[in-house]
Design a protein around this motif. Structure first.
Motif, short mmCIF file in Angstrom:
data_model
loop_
_atom_site.label_atom_id
_atom_site.label_comp_id
_atom_site.label_asym_id
_atom_site.label_seq_id
_atom_site.Cartn_x
_atom_site.Cartn_y
_atom_site.Cartn_z
N LEU A 51 53.46 16.68 -38.14
CA LEU A 51 52.53 15.94 -38.85
C LEU A 51 52.46 14.64 -39.20
N VAL A 52 53.81 14.03 -38.81
CA VAL A 52 54.02 12.51 -38.85
C VAL A 52 53.00 11.96 -37.56
N ILE A 53 53.13 12.86 -36.35
CA ILE A 53 52.31 12.19 -35.39
C ILE A 53 50.90 12.38 -35.57
N MET A 54 50.40 13.47 -36.15
CA MET A 54 48.80 13.73 -36.29
C MET A 54 48.84 12.61 -37.37
N GLY A 55 49.38 12.09 -38.35
CA GLY A 55 49.05 11.05 -39.33
C GLY A 55 49.05 9.72 -38.71
N LEU A 56 50.00 9.43 -37.52
CA LEU A 56 49.77 8.30 -36.76
C LEU A 56 48.69 8.09 -35.95
N ALA A 57 48.33 9.29 -35.28
CA ALA A 57 47.14 9.24 -34.47
C ALA A 57 45.87 9.33 -35.34
N MET A 58 45.77 9.97 -36.18
CA MET A 58 44.60 9.89 -37.11
C MET A 58 44.33 8.52 -37.86
N LEU A 59 45.47 7.88 -38.10
CA LEU A 59 45.34 6.47 -38.90
C LEU A 59 44.75 5.46 -37.86
N ALA A 60 45.34 5.76 -36.62
CA ALA A 60 44.64 4.73 -35.57
C ALA A 60 43.22 5.10 -35.28
N TRP A 61 42.95 6.21 -35.03
CA TRP A 61 41.56 6.88 -34.72
C TRP A 61 40.30 6.49 -35.57
N LEU A 62 40.92 6.93 -37.01
CA LEU A 62 40.00 6.75 -37.95
C LEU A 62 39.83 5.43 -38.37
N THR A 76 39.62 6.48 -46.51
CA THR A 76 38.61 6.94 -47.22
C THR A 76 38.67 8.53 -47.46
N LEU A 77 38.00 8.93 -48.30
CA LEU A 77 38.20 10.55 -48.44
C LEU A 77 37.75 11.32 -47.25
N PRO A 78 36.57 10.92 -46.83
CA PRO A 78 35.98 11.53 -45.61
C PRO A 78 37.14 11.59 -44.48
N GLY A 79 37.85 10.56 -44.34
CA GLY A 79 38.89 10.59 -43.23
C GLY A 79 39.97 11.53 -43.63
N ILE A 80 40.30 11.65 -44.86
CA ILE A 80 41.22 12.81 -45.19
C ILE A 80 40.65 14.27 -44.79
N GLY A 113 45.09 5.38 -47.78
CA GLY A 113 44.81 4.08 -48.43
C GLY A 113 45.02 4.24 -49.78
N LEU A 114 43.97 3.73 -50.60
CA LEU A 114 44.01 3.56 -52.05
C LEU A 114 43.51 4.90 -52.77
N ASN A 115 42.88 5.59 -51.90
CA ASN A 115 42.22 7.07 -52.44
C ASN A 115 43.41 8.19 -52.36
N LYS A 116 44.17 8.22 -53.24
CA LYS A 116 45.33 8.96 -53.13
C LYS A 116 45.05 10.61 -53.58
N THR A 117 45.55 11.39 -52.96
CA THR A 117 45.34 12.92 -53.37
C THR A 117 46.70 12.97 -53.98
N VAL A 118 46.66 14.38 -54.69
CA VAL A 118 47.91 14.79 -55.65
C VAL A 118 49.41 14.60 -54.87
N PRO A 119 49.45 15.22 -53.82
CA PRO A 119 50.57 15.27 -52.94
C PRO A 119 51.01 13.91 -52.78
#
Lengths: 257, 280
Positions: A108-119, A127-131, A208-214
């Motif tokens: 998941l950490v790798i998905m997170g990094l890759a998604m962060l850069a790509w999005l 943004t919420l659409p990003g999540i 970012g600033l749009n946090k989900t519960v977890p």
């Protein structure tokens, strides 16, 4: 009593697995701020303080929105892929299926990094659409597995019969295949919603600033001991379990007919 | 159906290709490319240089983190497999069909509880003044320091992987043909010999798959080493987070990520080889 020892062992394993879940529920009603035994009195204080905070409600709103959208997209994508696997053979099918089923094996950490850069490049980071996008990638394989299992219970000639009777492929899909798969679609929706509702690593990278519960729980955890986490966690647990049990009941009821 | 690509086929086939291309393969490829980018004055510019690679792979702390992560994930996979096996064995062979189904359902439940909240609960349970040490204190033991150590991290890893390993092992054990086992019995094999020569080889694939999943999950997890293991030494995933969150050092984090993916591939291939390779 030859079976006593195995049973005791099973009890020990289940105790280990459920100890943290039960602990967090018990301490969510415990009046002491610092968790010790013996327990203090019963209180709803932590629920009251947690849900008196507007940002908790915002986070639950965000989570619900993300979970429902990601579940809808995952289910649609998972069904389309499962149907393709069920109905068609083509040249690169093994590669196609690998592409469909690979996401859960990427840390998941790798998905997170890759998604962060790509999005970030697409202007969708924070943004919420990003999540939603990230959670759809992670949920689709589960939805696909559930739909594929249901499709394998369907007689392939059923659809062909509809075609021969003059139904267009789309009409056969609507009248024959989709109704047959409805329980799988509903339970895939519930399960992928539950997955999204609990996911925090990728969401933390991307949100970012749009946090989900977890993500909010994660940020509270980085502070001090706070029994509000138990209260919020218990609510999340009850929500997810409701979804999972609903999914289970729908599958059992509909497929046993 | 024959291999005839109709419009109808494409409608159902393409969404996944487009979606995974855009949001799964794309991000991962970008991340690999990013590991060659140039970072100057906290800004990244696309480039093809090996600075980030050199920077990470020549540092002792990277290899310390690599060793710790590899060792802990291996230990977690081995421990989880060993601890799970008697339970899976009991589930597969000693329980009724109904009891087994319920047990498996309860093993699925943890997947839908927040892993974070469970780790927080372990923080409470394992604390110096927590319930476990209190109970041990009544019988005159402890207190033990379990948090912020390898023990704490291992408890967290097992929380994460044990239910999955039990489920996978149980499925593979329950699928063994009972006639095989009875034949071994009738031919006079001892229980030990039956286990070693009949049951374990028949369930080999499931056992290996369980261990590999335990390895993958523990290898990538950052919550347990961070909140229960004290993050000293950091694991690779903690390194990625620290590097990502500190300014624009994403390319260095990408180097760590690529190294992790490479390791996971190697482990997965070795495991597939072991699972399906040479049979006696």
């Amino acid at each position: 009593m030859k079976a006593l020892l195995p049973r005791l062992y099973l009890v020990a394993i289940f105790t280990f697995v459920f100890a943290p879940i039960v602990t967090s529920m018990v301490f969510s009603f415990n009046s002491d701020r610092f968790p010790t035994v013996p327990l203090g009195g019963f209180t709803l204080h932590w629920y009251e303080t947690a849900f008196a905070r507007p940002e908790v409600w915002t986070a639950f709103g965000n989570s619900a929105l993300v979970a429902l959208s990601a579940a809808a997209l995952s289910t649609a994508l998972g069904f389309a892929t499962a149907y393709t696997d069920f109905r068609y053979n083509f040249r690169w099918k093994p590669a196609y299926l690998a592409l469909a089923l690979l996401p859960p094996t990427v840390p998941l950490v790798i998905m997170g990094l890759a998604m962060l850069a790509w999005l970030g490049r697409l202007g969708l980071s924070g943004t919420l659409p990003g999540i939603v996008i990230a959670h759809t990638v992670m949920g689709a394989p589960f939805a696909m597995a559930i739909c594929r299992l249901r499709l394998s219970q369907m007689d392939p000639s059923l659809e062909a019969a509809a075609w021969n009777l003059g139904a267009s492929p789309m009409r056969a899909m609507r009248v024959v295949v989709l109704p047959f798969c409805m329980p799988a679609l509903i339970s895939a929706f519930c399960l992928t919603a539950a997955v999204s509702f609990d996911e925090f690593v990728v969401a933390w990278f991307v949100s970012g600033l749009n946090k989900t519960v977890p993500v909010m729980i994660l940020e509270i955890l980085q502070g001090n001991v706070d029994p509000q986490i138990n209260a919020i966690g218990t609510v999340v647990f009850v929500t997810s379990m409701t979804l999972v049990i609903a999914a289970q009941l729908i599958i059992l009821r509909k497929t046993s007919r | 159906m024959k291999d005839r690509t109709t419009a109808h086929a494409l409608i159902w086939r393409l969404p996944l290709l487009i979606w995974q291309g855009l949001f799964f393969v794309g991000p991962l490829l970008l991340m690999v490319a990013m590991s060659f980018w140039l970072v100057k004055n906290y800004r990244m510019t696309p480039d093809f240089i090996f600075d980030n690679w050199e920077r990470m792979l020549t540092r002792g702390y990277f290899w310390d983190a690599y060793r710790v992560t590899l060792w802990r994930a291996t230990l977690a996979a081995v421990l989880a497999s060993l601890i799970a096996f008697p339970a899976s064995f009991a589930l597969a062979f000693k329980l009724s069909e109904t009891a087994r189904r319920w047990a498996l359902f309860f093993l699925v439940v943890p997947f839908f509880t927040s892993y974070l909240v469970r780790v927080y609960a372990w923080q409470v349970l394992l604390a110096e003044s927590g319930p476990i040490n209190a109970v041990l204190g009544w019988v005159g033991l402890g207190p033990f320091t379990m948090l912020n150590s390898g023990v704490g991290a291992m408890v967290g890893y097992l929380t994460l992987v044990l239910p999955l390993v039990v489920i996978l092992q149980t499925f593979s054990l329950a699928a063994i043909d009972r006639n095989l086992i009875e034949a071994a019995w009738n031919l006079g094999a001892s229980p030990r010999r039956t286990l070693l020569r009949v049951i374990l080889p028949s369930a080999k694939v499931g056992l290996i798959v369980g261990a590999v999943f335990a390895f993958i999950l523990a290898f990538g997890d950052f919550v347990s080493p961070f909140y229960l293991g004290g993050s000293k030494p950091p694991t690779l995933s903690i390194l990625i987070i620290d590097t990502t969150k500190s300014g624009q050092q994403w390319p260095r984090a990408a180097v760590v990520a690529v190294m992790m993916i490479g390791t996971l591939f190697a482990v997965a291939f070795a495991a597939v080889g072991a699972a399906y390779g040479r049979r006696k």
